[in-house]
Design a protein around this motif. Structure first.
Motif, PDB file in Angstrom:
ATOM      1  N   ARG A   1      19.654 -29.814  15.282  1.00 47.62           N
ATOM      2  CA  ARG A   1      20.094 -30.620  14.057  1.00 47.62           C
ATOM      3  C   ARG A   1      18.898 -31.596  13.818  1.00 47.62           C
ATOM      4  O   ARG A   1      18.711 -31.944  12.530  1.00 47.62           O
ATOM      5  CB  ARG A   1      21.422 -31.377  14.458  1.00 47.62           C
TER       6      ARG A   1
ATOM      7  N   GLN B   1      15.909 -29.627  12.152  1.00 51.57           N
ATOM      8  CA  GLN B   1      16.388 -29.392  10.951  1.00 51.57           C
ATOM      9  C   GLN B   1      16.486 -30.504   9.937  1.00 51.57           C
ATOM     10  O   GLN B   1      15.963 -30.508   8.840  1.00 51.57           O
ATOM     11  CB  GLN B   1      17.879 -28.635  10.837  1.00 51.57           C
ATOM     12  N   GLU B   2      17.048 -31.660  10.416  1.00 54.58           N
ATOM     13  CA  GLU B   2      16.780 -32.905   9.516  1.00 54.58           C
ATOM     14  C   GLU B   2      15.594 -33.379   9.392  1.00 54.58           C
ATOM     15  O   GLU B   2      14.893 -33.845   8.076  1.00 54.58           O
ATOM     16  CB  GLU B   2      17.486 -34.317  10.235  1.00 54.58           C
TER      17      GLU B   2
ATOM     18  N   GLN C   1      13.986 -31.219   6.756  1.00 55.75           N
ATOM     19  CA  GLN C   1      14.483 -31.529   5.597  1.00 55.75           C
ATOM     20  C   GLN C   1      13.686 -32.814   5.007  1.00 55.75           C
ATOM     21  O   GLN C   1      13.163 -32.758   3.839  1.00 55.75           O
ATOM     22  CB  GLN C   1      16.091 -31.513   5.315  1.00 55.75           C
ATOM     23  N   ARG C   2      13.557 -33.682   5.926  1.00 57.54           N
ATOM     24  CA  ARG C   2      12.871 -34.915   5.326  1.00 57.54           C
ATOM     25  C   ARG C   2      11.383 -34.486   5.096  1.00 57.54           C
ATOM     26  O   ARG C   2      10.760 -35.134   3.911  1.00 57.54           O
ATOM     27  CB  ARG C   2      12.884 -35.818   6.496  1.00 57.54           C
TER      28      ARG C   2
ATOM     29  N   ASN D   1      10.182 -31.912   3.912  1.00 57.55           N
ATOM     30  CA  ASN D   1      10.120 -30.991   2.709  1.00 57.55           C
ATOM     31  C   ASN D   1      10.502 -31.800   1.527  1.00 57.55           C
ATOM     32  O   ASN D   1       9.674 -31.615   0.460  1.00 57.55           O
ATOM     33  CB  ASN D   1      11.193 -29.922   2.848  1.00 57.55           C
ATOM     34  N   ARG D   2      11.514 -32.957   1.753  1.00 53.98           N
ATOM     35  CA  ARG D   2      11.341 -33.742   0.617  1.00 53.98           C
ATOM     36  C   ARG D   2      10.345 -34.687   0.331  1.00 53.98           C
ATOM     37  O   ARG D   2       9.870 -35.086  -0.724  1.00 53.98           O
ATOM     38  CB  ARG D   2      12.700 -34.786   0.938  1.00 53.98           C
TER      39      ARG D   2
ATOM     40  N   GLN E   1       7.936 -32.497  -1.190  1.00 54.80           N
ATOM     41  CA  GLN E   1       8.167 -32.284  -2.671  1.00 54.80           C
ATOM     42  C   GLN E   1       8.067 -33.654  -3.308  1.00 54.80           C
ATOM     43  O   GLN E   1       7.579 -33.537  -4.643  1.00 54.80           O
ATOM     44  CB  GLN E   1       9.627 -32.193  -2.996  1.00 54.80           C
TER      45      GLN E   1
END
Length: 149
Positions: A117, A120-121, A124-125, A127-128, A131
């Motif tokens: 987890r 994954q977090e 995601q961070r 990737n953000r 972006q």
């Protein structure tokens, strides 16, 4: 260089504990099997002596020999009783060992899930952030392109 996650240390320690619990469980299982084999041998030995007593009684036996046979069978009965207690104790230790191993495995699974987890977090961070940087770069290029025209 990637930062060291303390979860890896917990996972390693818990894996070592689970492995040790598994080794202990294997040893307990072997001890229990040995104790059960000894108990079976005692039962066979007792049955053999009971049969010998019956044959001796049928063909005639002195009171002293009869007493000796009965005394020896009583001794075997006591040994069987003691061996039954040993097997029961080993059964109890085996159950405790299984529970200890299971607890370590469950804890290990929990840590691995938590690490997954966290990973994954982190993805995601990342990737953000990527972006946002891409959006800012595109926005800046768009502004520059429109400002020059």
């Amino acid at each position: 260089m990637a930062k060291h996650n303390p979860m890896h240390t917990l996972i390693d320690l818990t894996q070592n504990q689970a492995n040790e619990a598994a080794r202990q469980l294997q040893n307990l299982n072997a001890s229990r099997d040995d104790a059960q084999a000894q108990l079976s041998t005692l039962y066979v030995y007792r049955q053999d002596y009971v049969e010998r007593l019956e044959k001796a009684t049928a063909s005639g036996i002195s009171a002293a020999n009869y007493h000796n046979f009965r005394q020896f069978i009583a001794t075997l009965d006591e040994a069987i009783s003691q061996q039954n207690k040993i097997v029961a104790q080993l059964d109890q230790k085996l159950e405790q060992g299984k529970q200890r191993w299971f607890d370590h495995k469950r804890q290990l699974t929990s840590y691995e899930t938590l690490l997954s987890r966290q990973e994954q977090e982190r993805i995601q961070r990342d990737n953000r952030k990527e972006q946002i940087m891409t959006d800012e770069l595109s926005s800046n290029q768009f502004r520059r392109h429109h400002n020059t025209h």
